[in-house]
Structures are given as structure tokens and as C-alpha cells.
Design a protein around this motif. Structure first.
Motif, PDB file in Angstrom:
ATOM      1  N   ALA A  52      72.781 -20.049-117.490  1.00  0.00           N
ATOM      2  CA  ALA A  52      72.374 -19.330-116.273  1.00  0.00           C
ATOM      3  C   ALA A  52      70.977 -19.742-115.823  1.00  0.00           C
ATOM      4  O   ALA A  52      70.657 -19.658-114.630  1.00  0.00           O
ATOM      5  CB  ALA A  52      72.434 -17.827-116.512  1.00  0.00           C
ATOM      6  N   ARG A  53      70.149 -20.227-116.755  1.00  0.00           N
ATOM      7  CA  ARG A  53      68.802 -20.676-116.384  1.00  0.00           C
ATOM      8  C   ARG A  53      68.839 -21.837-115.389  1.00  0.00           C
ATOM      9  O   ARG A  53      67.882 -22.032-114.638  1.00  0.00           O
ATOM     10  CB  ARG A  53      68.036 -21.145-117.623  1.00  0.00           C
ATOM     11  N   LEU A  54      69.912 -22.606-115.410  1.00  0.00           N
ATOM     12  CA  LEU A  54      70.019 -23.778-114.538  1.00  0.00           C
ATOM     13  C   LEU A  54      70.297 -23.401-113.084  1.00  0.00           C
ATOM     14  O   LEU A  54      70.110 -24.217-112.193  1.00  0.00           O
ATOM     15  CB  LEU A  54      71.128 -24.706-115.040  1.00  0.00           C
ATOM     16  N   PHE A  55      70.764 -22.177-112.853  1.00  0.00           N
ATOM     17  CA  PHE A  55      71.132 -21.734-111.504  1.00  0.00           C
ATOM     18  C   PHE A  55      69.929 -21.036-110.862  1.00  0.00           C
ATOM     19  O   PHE A  55      69.836 -19.820-110.844  1.00  0.00           O
ATOM     20  CB  PHE A  55      72.339 -20.793-111.569  1.00  0.00           C
ATOM     21  N   GLU A  56      69.037 -21.846-110.288  1.00  0.00           N
ATOM     22  CA  GLU A  56      67.784 -21.312-109.747  1.00  0.00           C
ATOM     23  C   GLU A  56      67.883 -20.882-108.290  1.00  0.00           C
ATOM     24  O   GLU A  56      67.104 -20.066-107.836  1.00  0.00           O
ATOM     25  CB  GLU A  56      66.684 -22.362-109.892  1.00  0.00           C
ATOM     26  N   TRP A  57      68.798 -21.453-107.550  1.00  0.00           N
ATOM     27  CA  TRP A  57      68.867 -21.167-106.120  1.00  0.00           C
ATOM     28  C   TRP A  57      69.434 -19.774-105.862  1.00  0.00           C
ATOM     29  O   TRP A  57      70.203 -19.247-106.651  1.00  0.00           O
ATOM     30  CB  TRP A  57      69.675 -22.245-105.394  1.00  0.00           C
ATOM     31  N   PRO A  58      69.034 -19.188-104.719  1.00  0.00           N
ATOM     32  CA  PRO A  58      69.498 -17.821-104.405  1.00  0.00           C
ATOM     33  C   PRO A  58      70.881 -17.837-103.748  1.00  0.00           C
ATOM     34  O   PRO A  58      71.307 -18.825-103.153  1.00  0.00           O
ATOM     35  CB  PRO A  58      68.442 -17.305-103.429  1.00  0.00           C
ATOM     36  N   ASP A  59      71.555 -16.709-103.862  1.00  0.00           N
ATOM     37  CA  ASP A  59      72.839 -16.558-103.170  1.00  0.00           C
ATOM     38  C   ASP A  59      72.570 -16.080-101.742  1.00  0.00           C
ATOM     39  O   ASP A  59      71.420 -16.036-101.291  1.00  0.00           O
ATOM     40  CB  ASP A  59      73.763 -15.606-103.939  1.00  0.00           C
ATOM     41  N   GLU A  60      73.613 -15.694-101.024  1.00  0.00           N
ATOM     42  CA  GLU A  60      73.462 -15.298 -99.619  1.00  0.00           C
ATOM     43  C   GLU A  60      72.615 -14.034 -99.434  1.00  0.00           C
ATOM     44  O   GLU A  60      72.063 -13.796 -98.368  1.00  0.00           O
ATOM     45  CB  GLU A  60      74.822 -15.132 -98.925  1.00  0.00           C
ATOM     46  N   ARG A  61      72.505 -13.227-100.489  1.00  0.00           N
ATOM     47  CA  ARG A  61      71.683 -12.010-100.405  1.00  0.00           C
ATOM     48  C   ARG A  61      70.239 -12.259-100.798  1.00  0.00           C
ATOM     49  O   ARG A  61      69.413 -11.362-100.720  1.00  0.00           O
ATOM     50  CB  ARG A  61      72.256 -10.931-101.321  1.00  0.00           C
ATOM     51  N   GLY A  62      69.953 -13.455-101.290  1.00  0.00           N
ATOM     52  CA  GLY A  62      68.604 -13.782-101.710  1.00  0.00           C
ATOM     53  C   GLY A  62      68.343 -13.544-103.187  1.00  0.00           C
ATOM     54  O   GLY A  62      67.238 -13.749-103.670  1.00  0.00           O
ATOM     55  N   VAL A  63      69.364 -13.135-103.917  1.00  0.00           N
ATOM     56  CA  VAL A  63      69.238 -12.899-105.358  1.00  0.00           C
ATOM     57  C   VAL A  63      69.500 -14.227-106.077  1.00  0.00           C
ATOM     58  O   VAL A  63      70.482 -14.908-105.773  1.00  0.00           O
ATOM     59  CB  VAL A  63      70.261 -11.829-105.824  1.00  0.00           C
ATOM     60  N   PRO A  64      68.624 -14.616-106.999  1.00  0.00           N
ATOM     61  CA  PRO A  64      68.882 -15.870-107.731  1.00  0.00           C
ATOM     62  C   PRO A  64      70.216 -15.799-108.482  1.00  0.00           C
ATOM     63  O   PRO A  64      70.572 -14.764-109.054  1.00  0.00           O
ATOM     64  CB  PRO A  64      67.712 -15.961-108.716  1.00  0.00           C
ATOM     65  N   TRP A  65      70.941 -16.901-108.468  1.00  0.00           N
ATOM     66  CA  TRP A  65      72.248 -16.943-109.115  1.00  0.00           C
ATOM     67  C   TRP A  65      72.146 -16.642-110.599  1.00  0.00           C
ATOM     68  O   TRP A  65      73.058 -16.063-111.183  1.00  0.00           O
ATOM     69  CB  TRP A  65      72.909 -18.308-108.901  1.00  0.00           C
ATOM     70  N   ARG A  66      71.049 -17.030-111.230  1.00  0.00           N
ATOM     71  CA  ARG A  66      70.936 -16.771-112.680  1.00  0.00           C
ATOM     72  C   ARG A  66      70.985 -15.280-112.970  1.00  0.00           C
ATOM     73  O   ARG A  66      71.569 -14.858-113.959  1.00  0.00           O
ATOM     74  CB  ARG A  66      69.692 -17.422-113.258  1.00  0.00           C
ATOM     75  N   GLU A  67      70.380 -14.464-112.090  1.00  0.00           N
ATOM     76  CA  GLU A  67      70.416 -13.007-112.295  1.00  0.00           C
ATOM     77  C   GLU A  67      71.828 -12.463-112.107  1.00  0.00           C
ATOM     78  O   GLU A  67      72.284 -11.598-112.866  1.00  0.00           O
ATOM     79  CB  GLU A  67      69.441 -12.311-111.349  1.00  0.00           C
ATOM     80  N   ALA A  68      72.512 -12.961-111.085  1.00  0.00           N
ATOM     81  CA  ALA A  68      73.889 -12.519-110.840  1.00  0.00           C
ATOM     82  C   ALA A  68      74.793 -12.929-112.002  1.00  0.00           C
ATOM     83  O   ALA A  68      75.651 -12.141-112.447  1.00  0.00           O
ATOM     84  CB  ALA A  68      74.401 -13.100-109.531  1.00  0.00           C
ATOM     85  N   LEU A  69      74.598 -14.145-112.516  1.00  0.00           N
ATOM     86  CA  LEU A  69      75.420 -14.612-113.637  1.00  0.00           C
ATOM     87  C   LEU A  69      75.135 -13.816-114.909  1.00  0.00           C
ATOM     88  O   LEU A  69      76.058 -13.477-115.656  1.00  0.00           O
ATOM     89  CB  LEU A  69      75.171 -16.097-113.885  1.00  0.00           C
ATOM     90  N   ARG A  70      73.893 -13.512-115.168  1.00  0.00           N
ATOM     91  CA  ARG A  70      73.546 -12.706-116.341  1.00  0.00           C
ATOM     92  C   ARG A  70      74.159 -11.308-116.264  1.00  0.00           C
ATOM     93  O   ARG A  70      74.716 -10.807-117.244  1.00  0.00           O
ATOM     94  CB  ARG A  70      72.029 -12.578-116.479  1.00  0.00           C
ATOM     95  N   ALA A  71      74.061 -10.698-115.083  1.00  0.00           N
ATOM     96  CA  ALA A  71      74.627  -9.357-114.914  1.00  0.00           C
ATOM     97  C   ALA A  71      76.146  -9.382-115.061  1.00  0.00           C
ATOM     98  O   ALA A  71      76.736  -8.486-115.690  1.00  0.00           O
ATOM     99  CB  ALA A  71      74.224  -8.785-113.556  1.00  0.00           C
ATOM    100  N   ASN A  72      76.772 -10.406-114.494  1.00  0.00           N
ATOM    101  CA  ASN A  72      78.222 -10.526-114.579  1.00  0.00           C
ATOM    102  C   ASN A  72      78.658 -10.753-116.031  1.00  0.00           C
ATOM    103  O   ASN A  72      79.635 -10.157-116.492  1.00  0.00           O
ATOM    104  CB  ASN A  72      78.703 -11.665-113.691  1.00  0.00           C
TER     105      ASN A  72
END
Length: 167
Positions: A93-113
Motif C-alpha cells: 500500500a505504500r507504493l500507492f501514493e496518488w490520491p483517488d477522486e475524493r483526494g484521499v491517498p490510495w494507500r489509506e483506502a487500501l489499508r482501511a479496506n
């Protein structure tokens, strides 16, 4: 004298029990004996207080112990595999630095998921289901890492082509 009193007492108890009618289910299974009435022979004493094991029951006891040890090892190994998979997900998840459409970094979304999925599967006890979940999770991590690596290669190649063309 005590033996004669004990014998009369047990006869009295048996007669009393017979006049009461059928004993309850628990008492019917056990022999009618007074608490103070001891065993008549050594064999009766051993039968009452020792559980005799046949050769087949001792081997089944070993089989039960071996089965329990195997189940414990499986549980430990699947627990280790699950923790290793969770750590690999967090590392990936550390590799996913770019934000999603809501502006949340993908790494945070992946960690939560990942956390949510692991919490949902926490109570699963079926070894086949656990194995399927672990294999599916491992495949998903590998595919995601391959896609990131491929996208990174394409970006590097595009950057190199841009440098060559612009120089």
C-alpha cells in the motif's frame, strides 16, 4: 460386626429402592449403593475407579493427540500466513501514493479496506475457507504489485523517450 451391619444396611437400601418404583434415569444407570458401602473385591474397586483402556482406545488417544497437534500447527501456520499477508498488503500500500477522486491517498483506502476484510474474516474457522481467503488475498497483492510495476516501467520508458526526443 461392622460387616454384618453394612450388609443389613445395603439390603435395607435395596428393599427401600425397590418399593419406591423405578429410579430416576441417572440413578438407574448407576448401581444402587450407599456412600458408606465399599467395594466387595479388588476387581470391583479397580472397575469403579480406573478406566480400562483397550489397545485400540490407546491408539485412538494417540491419534486424537496427533490430530489436535496437527490442528494446532495448522492454526498457527494459517495465523502466520494471515499476518504475513497483512504485512505484505501494508507494504504494498505504500507504493500507492496518488490520491483517488475524493483526494484521499490510495494507500489509506487500501489499508482501511485490508483492515475491514481481515476483521470480517477473523472468526472464520473452516480451514478450506481460510485457505481460499489467503490464496485470494495473496493473488490480489501480487496482481496489484505487477500492475504498479508495469505502470512504473511504462512511465520510466515514456520519460526516457521524452528525454531522447527532446535532447
Amino acid at each position: 460386626m461392622a460387616v454384618a451391619t453394612r450388609a443389613r444396611g445395603s439390603e435395607l437400601l435395596r428393599a427401600l429402592a425397590a418399593t419406591r418404583g423405578p429410579p430416576p434415569a441417572a440413578a438407574a444407570a448407576a448401581q444402587l449403593r450407599s456412600i458408606h458401602e465399599g467395594p466387595d473385591t479388588i476387581d470391583e474397586l479397580l472397575d469403579r475407579h480406573l478406566s480400562k483402556k483397550s489397545p485400540s482406545s490407546s491408539s485412538s488417544l494417540l491419534d486424537d493427540d496427533a490430530a489436535e497437534a496437527l490442528a494446532r500447527r495448522r492454526l498457527t501456520s494459517t495465523r502466520r500466513e494471515a499476518l504475513a499477508l497483512y504485512r505484505d498488503i501494508l507494504r504494498a500500500a505504500r507504493l500507492f501514493e496518488w490520491p483517488d477522486e475524493r483526494g484521499v491517498p490510495w494507500r489509506e483506502a487500501l489499508r482501511a479496506n485490508a483492515r475491514r476484510e481481515f476483521e470480517e474474516a477473523r472468526g472464520e474457522r473452516d480451514p478450506e475457507v481460510v485457505a481460499r481467503l489467503l490464496i485470494g488475498g495473496r493473488d490480489a497483492v501480487e496482481q496489484a504489485l505487477e500492475r504498479v510495476a508495469e505502470a512504473s516501467r511504462r512511465a520510466v520508458q515514456a520519460e526516457e523517450a521524452k528525454r531522447r526526443g527532446g535532447a
